[in-house]
Design an enzyme around this catalytic site. Sequence first.
Site, PDB file in Angstrom:
ATOM      1  N   ASP A 196       5.931   8.805  82.169  1.00 58.64           N
ATOM      2  CA  ASP A 196       6.989   7.657  82.764  1.00 58.64           C
ATOM      3  C   ASP A 196       6.875   7.732  84.170  1.00 58.64           C
ATOM      4  OD1 ASP A 196       8.186   7.968  79.923  1.00 58.64           O
ATOM      5  OD2 ASP A 196       9.433   9.702  80.435  1.00 58.64           O
ATOM      6  N   GLU A 239      11.134   0.314  76.683  1.00 59.64           N
ATOM      7  CA  GLU A 239      11.031   1.412  77.738  1.00 59.64           C
ATOM      8  C   GLU A 239      10.009   0.931  78.556  1.00 59.64           C
ATOM      9  OE1 GLU A 239      10.711   5.333  76.554  1.00 59.64           O
ATOM     10  OE2 GLU A 239      12.546   5.710  75.534  1.00 59.64           O
ATOM     11  N   HIS A 242       7.707   3.760  80.170  1.00 56.10           N
ATOM     12  CA  HIS A 242       6.918   4.706  79.351  1.00 56.10           C
ATOM     13  C   HIS A 242       5.635   4.190  78.887  1.00 56.10           C
ATOM     14  CE1 HIS A 242       6.696   8.286  76.284  1.00 56.10           C
ATOM     15  NE2 HIS A 242       5.776   7.430  76.022  1.00 56.10           N
TER      16      HIS A 242
HETATM   17 ZN   LIG Z   1       8.749   8.605  78.346  1.00 54.32          ZN
END
Ligand SMILES: [Zn+2]
Length: 275
Positions: A196, A239, A242
Amino acid sequence: MNKAERERSRLQREQIRRRNLRIIKLLGIGVLVIIAVSLFASALSGFVSSSEDQNSSSGQLNISIASSVSVAPDPTPLPEPEDPRLSDPLLVLVNSENPLPENWQVTPKTIAGEEQVDQQAYEDLTALLAAASESEVTLWIASSYRSVDLQQEILDRAVQNRISQEGMTEEEALEDALRTINRPGYSEHHTGLAVDFNDVSDDFEETEAYRWLEEHAAEYGFVQRYKKSKVKSTGIDNESWHYRYVGKEYAQEMERLDLCLEEYRDYLKSHPKSA
Ligand SMILES: [Zn+2]
């Protein structure tokens, strides 16, 4: 012929008649014996042949069993030889339906100070961070390798907080916590191949760092794992922060084909590499 002669000849005829009767009787007995013997023999042969029939019918039974065994469709047909790329650790699939494989091994290497990634991703991630830095792009690792135990601790803490601070029952607290925290064993971070970046927020998508990653991540073997366009396949909302290491070759092919990991694995199943 006098009376005595007549009497003698009568006795002689009588004797002949009796002898003939005896012969006839004997013949009759003989015929009866022959009939009886032949009946017995035929009965015996019938018995023998019927027992042969039994043998042969049981033989047929055996044959029919044998043929039913060989003719019946195999209940578990041999699977098609799987594309070896599907068992490549770089393409391991961990999501809500696929837990981390039990035999999964992480060799954690510390990167950028305090975070850890699996050694498979270490070199390329180091190069990616260096290249970003050279391009004066601000990029840092917010979170990477997370053990199943650590994930369990995080989840337990979240559940306890909800019980003590919000008065939820344990069941409610767990259900609520699982909305934002992956079930232990089902997070891609357990693989050591997920990273991340920056502040782990939706705002990341608006940054120069995100645009740089869009353009260069695949060159270093990384793909954005949960894209807006792939929610149906991944089951996870967009996301932007990520990323998942799959190695340069897979990353570039996934990019070229515009496939997320779930789709790419399906693609490999339907396009097995010819031996
Ligand atoms: Zn993640």
